[in-house]
Design an enzyme around this catalytic site. Structure first.
Site, PDB file in Angstrom:
ATOM      1  N   SER A 681     -53.117  -9.027  92.668  1.00 43.62           N
ATOM      2  CA  SER A 681     -53.509 -10.587  93.027  1.00 43.62           C
ATOM      3  C   SER A 681     -53.588 -11.782  92.179  1.00 43.62           C
ATOM      4  O   SER A 681     -53.708 -11.166  90.969  1.00 43.62           O
ATOM      5  CB  SER A 681     -54.379 -10.592  94.114  1.00 43.62           C
ATOM      6  N   VAL A 685     -57.790  -9.028  87.167  1.00 42.54           N
ATOM      7  CA  VAL A 685     -57.833  -8.424  85.834  1.00 42.54           C
ATOM      8  C   VAL A 685     -57.454  -6.865  86.310  1.00 42.54           C
ATOM      9  O   VAL A 685     -58.182  -6.161  87.138  1.00 42.54           O
ATOM     10  CB  VAL A 685     -58.879  -8.634  85.175  1.00 42.54           C
ATOM     11  N   ASP A 790     -66.709 -19.867  80.712  1.00 51.47           N
ATOM     12  CA  ASP A 790     -67.321 -18.905  81.732  1.00 51.47           C
ATOM     13  C   ASP A 790     -68.063 -17.965  80.791  1.00 51.47           C
ATOM     14  O   ASP A 790     -67.951 -16.655  80.893  1.00 51.47           O
ATOM     15  CB  ASP A 790     -66.060 -18.077  82.320  1.00 51.47           C
TER      16      ASP A 790
END
Length: 826
Positions: A681, A685, A790
């Site tokens: 998708s 990962v 992040d």
């Protein structure tokens, strides 16, 4: 009931009596405690005495962290370090402690501004506020502390300029402002400290030119000023710091040549100038520094040879010049250095042979000369010291055999791939009991895989792929190694049967394609519960596919093509995820996902009974065979055309990590070219094992047909990043609207998994500093800067040495680009 009423004056009198029970120093400490956050109750004995204090002695002298003079009339030291304290300090109490010599509040969580009241403690000789979270501008006035010797403000969050008046304190010997957010240039006045011994300013946001006034520091022995972003070069005046023993200006954005005057630092023990943009040749004068023990000039733009004068560096333990453009041969004198432990010169343009006495005169521990143009044999005495643990010679032109390392019991990692080695694999695995990584691929070895490999109980990775004349058979106990994860022996001309699998719980990767293996696939392969990749294509295997092979839930890549397997493909869920290319070239194999359906035996016999004549039966068989041949040829042509069609539109950019793989090779590793675009998708990962046997982390990104250049340019920037605390982007495989980012795989988990592990303070400090170095490189050492975007515990992973690496950096920028492109197109 009678109610008692207290007169107000009586209440005030009682309050006076109670307060007089404590001396003013003790009361000041009680006031200080009221400002602190003490979750561990470290100051549990900081309580007011119940009785009055008729003597002149200070009652708090016995409290935790408090030290008084011999008569208990003065507080001389307040040490609250490592007490897990926090809060904001007003500093209003410090006026009471005029006799204080030592104030140590380090290794806590104090925040807010540093109180200026501290500067009223004019008898201080030591002020240690390190490893807290003080913020804002460091207040002016430190020069009031004219008796100060040690000033340690390491690891806080100060900002603004460095305090300019530090060196107005004639007595100061230690100045540590490292690990904050100080900006601007280093004040020139810092070169006027008359008695300075130690200065540490690394890991800030400092800029500007290095002050030439540092050349006046005649007493300094330790200077760390790296991991900032300066301008210009290293001033030649630095060569005048005659007492200097430790100089670290790594990661500092410096350019120009290395001044030859640094060769005048005859007391220097350590010189770290790595990760800059220094150019030119290494000065010959460095050979004069006979005390030099560690020299790291790696990751620069240096050229020319290793100076012959380095043969004079008899104290040298570490020589690192990797990641440069140096050339020439390694001086013979390097091999004769009696203390040399680490020789790290990889990724240069060195040539010639390695000194043949290398290892004979010192206890070598780490040799990495990979990715150069060396020729010749491995020096015969390279293991003579008995401590060599890492030998990295890959991507050169070495030749000859392995006899010089066959009995090297200390070896842990052996990487000799991509050379011209030949002869038998002379590694005695009964002696190499600690070796964990062996890569001998892409050489010219013969004589087969050593039969005694099962003695290497620590072996995790073994690869001999692309030794086309290796020959021999697979050792009977090849799969019995307890921690073996990767076994790769493709294109090696190996014959014989496939060994049984008595034990293989750690095994995740097997690549034996392109050999001459025969017999059947063992049913016992089902015990390999962690197997993710099995490539045994292009062999002579026969029989049916074991049904239990479908029980391996982690199996993601299976290639059984071009063998002589027969029967039906089992119906297990594992097989349903495989593409037809995994089974092609087995003419007697049928069932999904092949287009060739299976016919039961009774149906065939009934059909043949319908004809009474033998030639009628034979005719039908010939017709069926012809149909099968035509269909097979058609399917193969379609598959080949589609593969070529897909591959023509894919591009592959390698950033030095996957030099031998093409886009087609990478796509094959994702199970199927036909389904590669729907394997994962968006933004997901996953872990994948490439055909080379290398495990990588794969992230999928998508974009529209237009505007992709900006994103691809940004990915190229990430791919060219080089820092030991960053996860490395190895390659980028992409077409017009889809791409796969291939990162190195680090198997030791992330910080989120290990956050509960108890660590000593030193380990915590090293962990945080390593993370900070990675961030500093991204945010300040790069032009343009690359925001991480992040940062969290799960995005801090650990390499094989448990060194932390930042992952997922820059991906929010990529995601934003993806979103922007899609929005533009819609």
């Amino acid at each position: 009931m009678k109610i008692l009423h207290f007169h107000p004056f009586l209440f005030l009198f009682m309050l006076f009596i109670c307060s007089s029970a404590a001396d003013p120093f003790t009361e000041a400490l009680i006031s200080l405690k009221s400002e602190l956050i003490d979750p561990s109750n470290a100051l549990n004995n900081w309580v007011l005495p119940k009785d009055q204090n008729p003597s002149q002695k200070i009652q708090s002298c016995s409290w935790v962290g408090v030290r008084c003079n011999q008569n208990s009339t003065k507080i001389t030291s307040l040490d609250l370090s490592l007490k897990n304290l926090g809060g904001f300090l007003s500093g209003s109490q410090f006026n009471q402690f005029v006799d204080l010599n030592v104030l140590n509040i380090s290794h806590n969580s104090f925040s807010g501004s540093l109180p200026v009241g501290i500067f009223n403690l004019t008898n201080l000789t030591t002020l240690d506020i390190s490893r807290n979270n003080f913020s804002g501008v460091f207040p002016y006035g430190i020069s009031k502390l004219q008796k100060l010797i040690v000033l340690d403000a390491f690891s806080n969050s100060f900002s603004g300029s460095l305090p300019p008046d530090v060196c107005e304190i004639a007595s100061v010997k230690v100045v540590n402002f490292a690990g904050s957010y100080f900006s601007g240039p280093i004040p020139n006045s810092y070169g006027l400290c008359k008695n300075l011994d130690f200065i540490h300013l690394a890991g800030n946001l400092l800029s500007g030119y290095l002050p030439i006034e540092f050349g006046q520091l005649k007493t300094v022995t330790h200077m760390e000023i790296g991991y900032n972003s300066y301008q210009g070069t290293i001033p030649w005046q630095f060569g005048n710091m005659s007492e200097l023993r430790y100089l670290d200006i790594a990661g500092a954005n410096l350019s120009g040549t290395i001044p030859k005057e640094l060769g005048n630092l005859v007391n220097l023990d350590t010189l770290f100038l790595f990760k800059n943009s220094l150019s030119g040749m290494i000065p010959n004068e460095f050979g004069n520094v006979s005390t030099l023990s560690s020299l790291d000039l790696s990751d620069n733009l240096l050229s020319g040879p290793i100076p012959d004068s380095f043969s004079n560096l008899k104290s040298l333990k570490l020589l690192s010049v990797m990641y440069n453009d140096m050339n020439g041969s390694v001086p013979e004198g390097i091999a004769k250095l009696p203390n040399l432990e680490s020789l790290l010169i990889w990724d240069n343009l060195f040539s010639g042979t390695l000194p043949q006495e290398l290892g004979m005169h010192s206890k070598l521990k780490w040799v990495d000369v990979s990715t150069n143009d060396f020729v010749g044999v491995i020096p015969p005495g390279i293991c003579s010291g008995g401590e060599l643990s890492r030998l990295m010679l890959f991507s050169n032109y070495f030749s000859g055999g392995l006899s010089s390392i066959s009995n090297c019991s200390s070896l842990v990692r052996i990487r000799l791939e991509d050379n011209l080695f030949s002869g038998d694999i002379d590694l005695d695995f009964r002696i190499l009991s600690d070796v964990s990584y062996v890569d001998l691929s892409r050489n010219r070895f013969t004589g087969g895989i050593p039969y005694d490999i099962f003695h290497a109980l620590s072996l995790e990775h073994f690869s001999v792929s692309n030794n086309t004349n290796l020959g021999g058979i697979l050792p009977e106990k090849a799969w019995s190694l307890p921690v073996l994860r990767n076994f790769s022996a493709s294109s090696c001309n190996i014959s014989g049967n496939f060994p049984e699998f008595p034990f293989c719980k750690s095994l995740s990767f097997i690549d034996l394609h392109g050999n001459h293996l025969s017999g059947s696939i063992p049913e016992s392969i089902s015990v390999c519960e962690n197997l993710e990749t099995l490539n045994i294509a292009e062999n002579n295997l026969s029989g049916e596919i074991p049904v239990k092979l479908g029980s391996l839930m982690k199996l993601k890549f299976l290639n059984l093509s071009y063998n002589d397997l027969s029967g039906s493909i089992p119906n297990g869920n594992t097989f349903k995820t495989m593409d037809s290319s995994s089974f092609l070239g087995n003419p007697n194999l049928c069932g999904a996902p092949l287009a060739r359906t299976c016919h039961h035996a009774n149906g065939i016999s009934e059909g043949m009974e319908l004809g009474s004549r033998r030639n009628h039966k034979v005719g039908w068989v010939l017709v069926l065979c012809a149909v099968v041949v035509v269909l097979s040829a058609l399917l193969f042509a379609i598959f080949y055309y589609r593969r070529q069609s897909v591959n023509r539109h894919w591009n592959m950019v390698s950033f030095g990590g996957l030099p031998e793989l093409t886009a087609s090779d990478v796509l094959k590793s994702f199970n199927s070219i036909d389904t590669v675009e729907t394997l994962y998708s968006s933004n997901s990962v996953c872990k994948a094992v490439l055909l080379s046997g290398m495990t990588v982390i794969v992230r999928k990104i998508e974009w529209g047909a237009k505007g992709s250049n900006l994103l691809i340019d940004f990915v190229n920037q990430i791919g060219n990043l080089r820092h030991k605390n960053l996860v490395r982007l190895l390659a980028f495989c992409y077409n017009k609207n889809l791409g796969y980012l291939l990162y190195e795989y680090l198997p030791n988990g992330n910080l989120d998994d290990k956050i509960a592990i108890k660590r000593d303070w030193g380990s915590k400090h090293r962990l945080v500093i390593s993370i900070a170095k990675g961030l500093c490189y991204l945010h300040h050492d790069r032009r343009p800067a690359i925001p991480h975007g992040d940062l969290k515990a799960s995005n801090i992973v650990f390499d094989e040495n448990m060194e932390p690496r930042l992952a997922e950096f820059g991906f929010k920028t990529i995601s934003a680009m993806e979103t922007g492109m899609r929005s533009f197109l819609t």
